[in-house]
Every structure is written in structure tokens, then in C-alpha cells.
Motif scaffolding. Structure first.
Motif, PDB file in Angstrom:
ATOM      1  N   VAL A  96      20.215  36.352 -33.775  1.00 10.66           N
ATOM      2  CA  VAL A  96      19.828  36.519 -35.187  1.00 10.66           C
ATOM      3  C   VAL A  96      20.143  35.210 -35.907  1.00 10.66           C
ATOM      4  O   VAL A  96      21.237  35.006 -36.416  1.00 10.66           O
ATOM      5  CB  VAL A  96      20.570  37.712 -35.824  1.00 10.66           C
ATOM      6  N   ARG A  97      19.147  34.319 -35.904  1.00 15.54           N
ATOM      7  CA  ARG A  97      19.337  32.995 -36.484  1.00 15.54           C
ATOM      8  C   ARG A  97      17.989  32.415 -36.890  1.00 15.54           C
ATOM      9  O   ARG A  97      16.937  32.827 -36.387  1.00 15.54           O
ATOM     10  CB  ARG A  97      20.055  32.072 -35.512  1.00 15.54           C
ATOM     11  N   ALA A  98      18.031  31.451 -37.783  1.00 15.31           N
ATOM     12  CA  ALA A  98      16.800  30.901 -38.347  1.00 15.31           C
ATOM     13  C   ALA A  98      15.899  30.227 -37.320  1.00 15.31           C
ATOM     14  O   ALA A  98      14.684  30.245 -37.463  1.00 15.31           O
ATOM     15  CB  ALA A  98      17.132  29.923 -39.475  1.00 15.31           C
ATOM     16  N   ALA A  99      16.457  29.638 -36.292  1.00 14.38           N
ATOM     17  CA  ALA A  99      15.649  28.905 -35.316  1.00 14.38           C
ATOM     18  C   ALA A  99      15.102  29.783 -34.192  1.00 14.38           C
ATOM     19  O   ALA A  99      14.299  29.311 -33.388  1.00 14.38           O
ATOM     20  CB  ALA A  99      16.463  27.763 -34.714  1.00 14.38           C
ATOM     21  N   LEU A 100      15.501  31.034 -34.118  1.00 13.59           N
ATOM     22  CA  LEU A 100      15.018  31.893 -33.033  1.00 13.59           C
ATOM     23  C   LEU A 100      13.513  32.083 -33.132  1.00 13.59           C
ATOM     24  O   LEU A 100      12.979  32.391 -34.190  1.00 13.59           O
ATOM     25  CB  LEU A 100      15.684  33.269 -33.082  1.00 13.59           C
ATOM     26  N   ARG A 101      12.846  31.901 -32.013  1.00 15.00           N
ATOM     27  CA  ARG A 101      11.405  32.168 -31.968  1.00 15.00           C
ATOM     28  C   ARG A 101      11.080  32.898 -30.687  1.00 15.00           C
ATOM     29  O   ARG A 101      11.635  32.632 -29.635  1.00 15.00           O
ATOM     30  CB  ARG A 101      10.593  30.883 -32.105  1.00 15.00           C
ATOM     31  N   SER A 102      10.199  33.842 -30.817  1.00 14.76           N
ATOM     32  CA  SER A 102       9.703  34.578 -29.672  1.00 14.76           C
ATOM     33  C   SER A 102       8.255  34.928 -29.982  1.00 14.76           C
ATOM     34  O   SER A 102       7.675  34.407 -30.944  1.00 14.76           O
ATOM     35  CB  SER A 102      10.548  35.831 -29.421  1.00 14.76           C
ATOM     36  N   TYR A 103       7.662  35.820 -29.211  1.00 13.99           N
ATOM     37  CA  TYR A 103       6.269  36.185 -29.468  1.00 13.99           C
ATOM     38  C   TYR A 103       6.003  37.610 -29.017  1.00 13.99           C
ATOM     39  O   TYR A 103       6.741  38.200 -28.225  1.00 13.99           O
ATOM     40  CB  TYR A 103       5.307  35.235 -28.753  1.00 13.99           C
ATOM     41  N   TYR A 104       4.936  38.145 -29.543  1.00 16.13           N
ATOM     42  CA  TYR A 104       4.376  39.414 -29.096  1.00 16.13           C
ATOM     43  C   TYR A 104       2.873  39.268 -29.089  1.00 16.13           C
ATOM     44  O   TYR A 104       2.312  38.408 -29.772  1.00 16.13           O
ATOM     45  CB  TYR A 104       4.812  40.573 -30.010  1.00 16.13           C
ATOM     46  N   GLU A 105       2.227  40.113 -28.317  1.00 11.13           N
ATOM     47  CA  GLU A 105       0.772  40.120 -28.294  1.00 11.13           C
ATOM     48  C   GLU A 105       0.250  40.666 -29.631  1.00 11.13           C
ATOM     49  O   GLU A 105       0.913  41.466 -30.286  1.00 11.13           O
ATOM     50  CB  GLU A 105       0.253  40.970 -27.129  1.00 11.13           C
ATOM     51  N   LEU A 106      -0.934  40.265 -29.997  1.00 10.67           N
ATOM     52  CA  LEU A 106      -1.478  40.556 -31.314  1.00 10.67           C
ATOM     53  C   LEU A 106      -1.614  42.048 -31.633  1.00 10.67           C
ATOM     54  O   LEU A 106      -1.490  42.448 -32.782  1.00 10.67           O
ATOM     55  CB  LEU A 106      -2.847  39.888 -31.471  1.00 10.67           C
ATOM     56  N   ALA A 107      -1.861  42.863 -30.654  1.00 16.21           N
ATOM     57  CA  ALA A 107      -2.035  44.296 -30.888  1.00 16.21           C
ATOM     58  C   ALA A 107      -0.733  45.084 -30.724  1.00 16.21           C
ATOM     59  O   ALA A 107      -0.702  46.284 -30.985  1.00 16.21           O
ATOM     60  CB  ALA A 107      -3.100  44.860 -29.945  1.00 16.21           C
ATOM     61  N   ASP A 108       0.339  44.409 -30.305  1.00 11.04           N
ATOM     62  CA  ASP A 108       1.615  45.103 -30.091  1.00 11.04           C
ATOM     63  C   ASP A 108       2.176  45.653 -31.394  1.00 11.04           C
ATOM     64  O   ASP A 108       2.057  45.033 -32.451  1.00 11.04           O
ATOM     65  CB  ASP A 108       2.648  44.169 -29.462  1.00 11.04           C
ATOM     66  N   ARG A 109       2.819  46.798 -31.272  1.00 11.26           N
ATOM     67  CA  ARG A 109       3.524  47.429 -32.390  1.00 11.26           C
ATOM     68  C   ARG A 109       4.861  47.883 -31.840  1.00 11.26           C
ATOM     69  O   ARG A 109       4.935  48.361 -30.719  1.00 11.26           O
ATOM     70  CB  ARG A 109       2.742  48.631 -32.896  1.00 11.26           C
ATOM     71  N   ASN A 110       5.916  47.727 -32.623  1.00 12.36           N
ATOM     72  CA  ASN A 110       7.205  48.150 -32.137  1.00 12.36           C
ATOM     73  C   ASN A 110       8.124  48.461 -33.315  1.00 12.36           C
ATOM     74  O   ASN A 110       7.911  47.983 -34.428  1.00 12.36           O
ATOM     75  CB  ASN A 110       7.830  47.066 -31.255  1.00 12.36           C
ATOM     76  N   TYR A 111       9.157  49.245 -33.062  1.00 12.40           N
ATOM     77  CA  TYR A 111      10.087  49.692 -34.103  1.00 12.40           C
ATOM     78  C   TYR A 111      10.930  48.562 -34.679  1.00 12.40           C
ATOM     79  O   TYR A 111      11.539  48.711 -35.722  1.00 12.40           O
ATOM     80  CB  TYR A 111      10.995  50.791 -33.551  1.00 12.40           C
ATOM     81  N   PHE A 112      10.968  47.417 -34.035  1.00 15.91           N
ATOM     82  CA  PHE A 112      11.777  46.287 -34.514  1.00 15.91           C
ATOM     83  C   PHE A 112      10.912  45.125 -34.977  1.00 15.91           C
ATOM     84  O   PHE A 112      11.397  44.028 -35.181  1.00 15.91           O
ATOM     85  CB  PHE A 112      12.750  45.807 -33.428  1.00 15.91           C
ATOM     86  N   LEU A 113       9.623  45.369 -35.187  1.00  7.49           N
ATOM     87  CA  LEU A 113       8.665  44.316 -35.459  1.00  7.49           C
ATOM     88  C   LEU A 113       7.857  44.652 -36.699  1.00  7.49           C
ATOM     89  O   LEU A 113       7.347  45.760 -36.837  1.00  7.49           O
ATOM     90  CB  LEU A 113       7.745  44.187 -34.242  1.00  7.49           C
ATOM     91  N   GLY A 114       7.737  43.701 -37.614  1.00  2.88           N
ATOM     92  CA  GLY A 114       6.958  43.962 -38.821  1.00  2.88           C
ATOM     93  C   GLY A 114       6.861  42.758 -39.739  1.00  2.88           C
ATOM     94  O   GLY A 114       6.721  41.638 -39.319  1.00  2.88           O
ATOM     95  N   PHE A 115       6.970  43.054 -41.029  1.00  2.00           N
ATOM     96  CA  PHE A 115       6.969  41.987 -42.048  1.00  2.00           C
ATOM     97  C   PHE A 115       7.538  42.531 -43.338  1.00  2.00           C
ATOM     98  O   PHE A 115       7.703  43.713 -43.499  1.00  2.00           O
ATOM     99  CB  PHE A 115       5.558  41.390 -42.258  1.00  2.00           C
TER     100      PHE A 115
END
Length: 169
Positions: free
Chosen positions: A150-169
Motif C-alpha cells: 500500500v504505497r504510491a509507487a505500487l503498480r499492477s494491472y488487471y484485464e479490461l473486463a475484470d471486476r473484483n471486490y478490491f478494484l474500482g475508482f
């Protein structure tokens, strides 16, 4: 609470809906799994409507001038695995960053516009991201992740159609 369990496509559609509601140009044409940026040269930075931030914009906003991994002690600024009780929380329950933004770290990973790919060589200003790559970049960490991620520089990815309980905006 943050919006969660939405795909990248859903996030773009929401940005378009906000733009339309306020009489601004829609930044994207979304049809199924196809997206077109509605600006010259496909540059989302040229759009005056709502859009997802680029990865660089997201990090700039999250850091708000800070140089460290976080803009304060983790328990004061973020929901993560040790303090979340396994769920998202209402926004603005933790300390804001120096720019006045809440929940830039933890709670849910946040979609950005950029493809996940290698960074360009050399110094760049306001990069838009890779022209090709796998998925779209997510930033910030989430409520179910270990503190070290949990830090400002962390980057990862998900596929465009993926949905998950920890992913949003």
C-alpha cells in the motif's frame, strides 16, 4: 464507499455519463470490448470531459508533493489488511493527503487509463503510458493487501473486463 467491482469499461462509461450530465464532451466511445478515445491523436489529455487519470496523473495526485512511499503513517491514511476488517470503508474516514484527497492509498485499487507496460527510457513529462501492453494499470493498493504494497509507487494491472471486490475508482 468507493465504487468497486467495476470493470475498466464500466469506469469509462461512468466518466462518459458524468460528462454528458454536465454538458461536456464524452472522452470515449465504448462498444463491447472496443474503446476509442474521442480526441485528436487518441490522446485522452486533450478531452475536456471526465476521464480516468493517466498513471502519472494518479501518482502525482496521490503523492501531493510527498517523497515517501505514503503521505503519512499507514494506519492514519489507508485501509489495508491489518485494519480493514475485510471490507471497504466509507471514503474520507482516514487522513487526506497534502492535496486534500482521501483514500488514494488502500480501500480499493484504482483504475487508470494507461496500459500496463514498461516505462519509457529517459525523463518524460506527463506520459500517457505504453502503446501496447497487458491490461490496464491499477494503483494504490486495497483493503485486503499487506501494508508493504500500500504505497504510491505500487503498480499492477488487471484485464479490461475484470471486476473484483478490491478494484474500482
Amino acid at each position: 464507499c468507493p465504487v468497486e467491482q467495476v470493470s475498466w469499461f464500466n469506469a469509462l462509461k461512468y466518466a462518459n455519463a458524468l460528462s454528458k450530465k454536465e454538458g461536456l464532451p464524452e472522452c470515449f466511445s465504448v462498444s463491447g470490448n472496443s474503446v476509442t478515445v474521442n480526441t485528436s491523436h487518441g490522446n485522452p489529455l486533450n478531452c475536456k470531459g471526465y476521464r480516468l487519470p493517466t498513471e502519472a496523473e494518479w501518482e502525482y495526485a496521490a503523492r501531493a508533493g510527498s517523497k515517501g512511499a505514503r503521505y503519512g503513517p499507514i494506519d492514519k491514511v489507508a485501509w489495508y489488511s491489518n485494519n480493514s476488517r475485510n471490507k471497504t470503508h466509507p471514503v474520507a474516514q482516514k487522513r487526506a493527503n497534502q492535496g486534500g484527497l482521501y483514500d488514494m492509498l488502500g480501500n480499493v485499487y484504482e483504475w487508470t487509463f494507461d496500459r500496463y507496460g514498461t516505462y519509457p527510457n529517459g525523463r518524460v513529462s506527463d506520459p500517457i503510458g505504453s502503446k501496447s501492453g497487458i491490461g490496464r494499470v491499477i494503483r494504490g493498493g486495497s483493503w485486503d493487501i499487506n501494508a508493504r504494497y500500500v504505497r504510491a509507487a505500487l503498480r499492477s494491472y488487471y484485464e479490461l473486463a475484470d471486476r473484483n471486490y478490491f478494484l474500482g475508482f
